[in-house]
Design a protein around this motif. Structure first.
Motif, PDB file in Angstrom:
ATOM      1  N   TYR A  92       0.820  -1.200   0.000  1.00 30.07           N
ATOM      2  CA  TYR A  92       0.000   0.000   0.000  1.00 30.07           C
ATOM      3  C   TYR A  92       0.862   1.261   0.000  1.00 30.07           C
ATOM      4  O   TYR A  92       0.508   2.273  -0.612  1.00 30.07           O
ATOM      5  CB  TYR A  92      -0.939   0.009   1.199  1.00 30.07           C
ATOM      6  N   LEU A 110      -8.647   6.339  -2.190  1.00 27.26           N
ATOM      7  CA  LEU A 110      -9.125   4.977  -2.375  1.00 27.26           C
ATOM      8  C   LEU A 110      -8.183   3.968  -1.719  1.00 27.26           C
ATOM      9  O   LEU A 110      -8.627   3.042  -1.018  1.00 27.26           O
ATOM     10  CB  LEU A 110      -9.268   4.667  -3.867  1.00 27.26           C
ATOM     11  N   ILE A 111      -6.879   4.142  -1.910  1.00 25.89           N
ATOM     12  CA  ILE A 111      -5.913   3.195  -1.339  1.00 25.89           C
ATOM     13  C   ILE A 111      -5.879   3.303   0.180  1.00 25.89           C
ATOM     14  O   ILE A 111      -5.766   2.295   0.888  1.00 25.89           O
ATOM     15  CB  ILE A 111      -4.519   3.435  -1.941  1.00 25.89           C
ATOM     16  N   LYS A 113      -8.403   4.036   2.092  1.00 30.03           N
ATOM     17  CA  LYS A 113      -9.596   3.320   2.552  1.00 30.03           C
ATOM     18  C   LYS A 113      -9.388   1.817   2.497  1.00 30.03           C
ATOM     19  O   LYS A 113      -9.748   1.085   3.429  1.00 30.03           O
ATOM     20  CB  LYS A 113     -10.802   3.722   1.696  1.00 30.03           C
ATOM     21  N   GLN A 114      -8.816   1.338   1.413  1.00 28.36           N
ATOM     22  CA  GLN A 114      -8.587  -0.101   1.262  1.00 28.36           C
ATOM     23  C   GLN A 114      -7.641  -0.627   2.348  1.00 28.36           C
ATOM     24  O   GLN A 114      -7.889  -1.679   2.953  1.00 28.36           O
ATOM     25  CB  GLN A 114      -8.025  -0.392  -0.125  1.00 28.36           C
ATOM     26  N   ALA A 115      -6.560   0.109   2.585  1.00 27.32           N
ATOM     27  CA  ALA A 115      -5.582  -0.321   3.593  1.00 27.32           C
ATOM     28  C   ALA A 115      -6.192  -0.307   4.987  1.00 27.32           C
ATOM     29  O   ALA A 115      -5.969  -1.220   5.791  1.00 27.32           O
ATOM     30  CB  ALA A 115      -4.348   0.575   3.535  1.00 27.32           C
ATOM     31  N   HIS A 117      -9.403  -0.636   5.823  1.00 27.94           N
ATOM     32  CA  HIS A 117     -10.379  -1.724   5.949  1.00 27.94           C
ATOM     33  C   HIS A 117      -9.690  -3.083   6.075  1.00 27.94           C
ATOM     34  O   HIS A 117     -10.148  -3.961   6.808  1.00 27.94           O
ATOM     35  CB  HIS A 117     -11.307  -1.734   4.740  1.00 27.94           C
ATOM     36  N   ARG A 118      -8.583  -3.252   5.376  1.00 26.43           N
ATOM     37  CA  ARG A 118      -7.893  -4.544   5.405  1.00 26.43           C
ATOM     38  C   ARG A 118      -7.145  -4.777   6.715  1.00 26.43           C
ATOM     39  O   ARG A 118      -7.201  -5.870   7.291  1.00 26.43           O
ATOM     40  CB  ARG A 118      -6.916  -4.638   4.234  1.00 26.43           C
TER      41      ARG A 118
END
Length: 291
Positions: A92, A110-111, A113-115, A117-118
């Protein structure tokens, strides 16, 4: 009894090399666990060359003006960092740096948010945000990034962390920490990381924003009555612009004795004024603030 390097050194020999008395060496050993000598079969303590090196480094830091406890803490911190394996670069972080280089705000968001959530918040802060900001700072310092790339990326990360703090639910009546940058300190992200870490431990947090006036900080302390105040200095600029800043902070803490004051950040650790504050405690981690 004679000794050699393989066998170990007696306390008299260590005393001669380091200039420390036998009593001081044993006091440091028992009270601070700085060195752990082995015992000869006849009961004598035997110190290694590494033990002598440790004592000499502590003495050197103490001679530079560091209080003993702080010198020991900094030495151990340095040893831990040296022993820590270098983790692989997070995927990330690589993607975020690429988006930041191309001024891609939507891609950055976007990245992030993805990181988040993961990984969840704790790993997100330690494995993504902190390495990211280190990489951003290095690229800017090396001239690989221009000011706009650094600013866009930093502001977006800052806003993302602020949004997490706003959506963090805590029960009413939880203790409060007031987080403040020092005057002339505009780097907020390290402070928001600290405040989020405090929230994970059940503390309500309030942030004063970048570069507040000392009078504004004290007004908030007296109005909000937080249990603790965390002062942050990422750079040494606040102390360079106001050489008497430490005295003013100490005076503020003296006037507000029901609140514990802490200060941290690379700007503090790198500034020679902060060798032994009396009213304010130096915090090297969130654990130092919360314990």
């Amino acid at each position: 009894m004679k000794t050699n390097q393989e066998q170990g050194l007696l306390v008299n020999e260590v005393s001669r090399i380091t200039g420390l008395s036998r009593q001081v060496i044993r006091k440091w050993e028992d009270r601070y666990d700085i060195v752990c000598p082995k015992r000869h079969e006849n009961g004598y303590r035997l110190y290694t060359i590494e033990d002598v090196s440790t004592l000499l480094k502590i003495c050197e830091m103490r001679d530079k003006g560091y209080p003993l406890k702080e010198a020991i803490h900094l030495f151990r911190q340095d040893q831990s960092m040296r022993a820590m394996p270098i983790p692989p670069v997070n995927e990330y972080v690589i993607e975020l740096m690429e988006k930041g280089q191309h001024y891609d705000e939507d891609g950055l968001l976007l990245i992030l948010k993805q990181a988040h959530h993961r990984y969840g918040l704790e790993r997100f802060l330690s494995e993504v945000i902190q390495p990211l900001m280190l990489a951003v700072g290095e690229n800017w310092a090396n001239g690989d990034w221009d000011e706009s790339q650094e600013t866009i990326t930093s502001l977006l990360v800052r806003d993302f962390l602020v949004q997490i703090r706003r959506n963090f639910d805590l029960a009413e009546g939880t203790p409060k920490i007031l987080g403040c940058c020092l005057p002339d300190e505009t780097h907020e992200i390290p402070l928001h990381i600290i405040l989020l870490q405090a929230m994970m431990h059940g503390w309500q947090t309030i942030a004063a924003g970048p570069s507040p006036k000392l009078s504004s900080i004290e007004f908030l302390v007296q109005r909000l009555r937080p249990e603790k105040v965390m002062l942050s200095a990422t750079t040494t600029i606040p102390f360079e612009r106001d050489p008497k800043l430490l005295d003013k902070l100490e005076a503020m803490a003296a006037r507000n004795t029901k609140t514990e004051f802490f200060i941290g950040g690379h700007g503090v650790f790198n500034h020679e004024l902060f060798l032994s504050p009396k009213k304010i405690r130096i915090a090297y981690s969130i654990e130092d603030v919360l314990k």
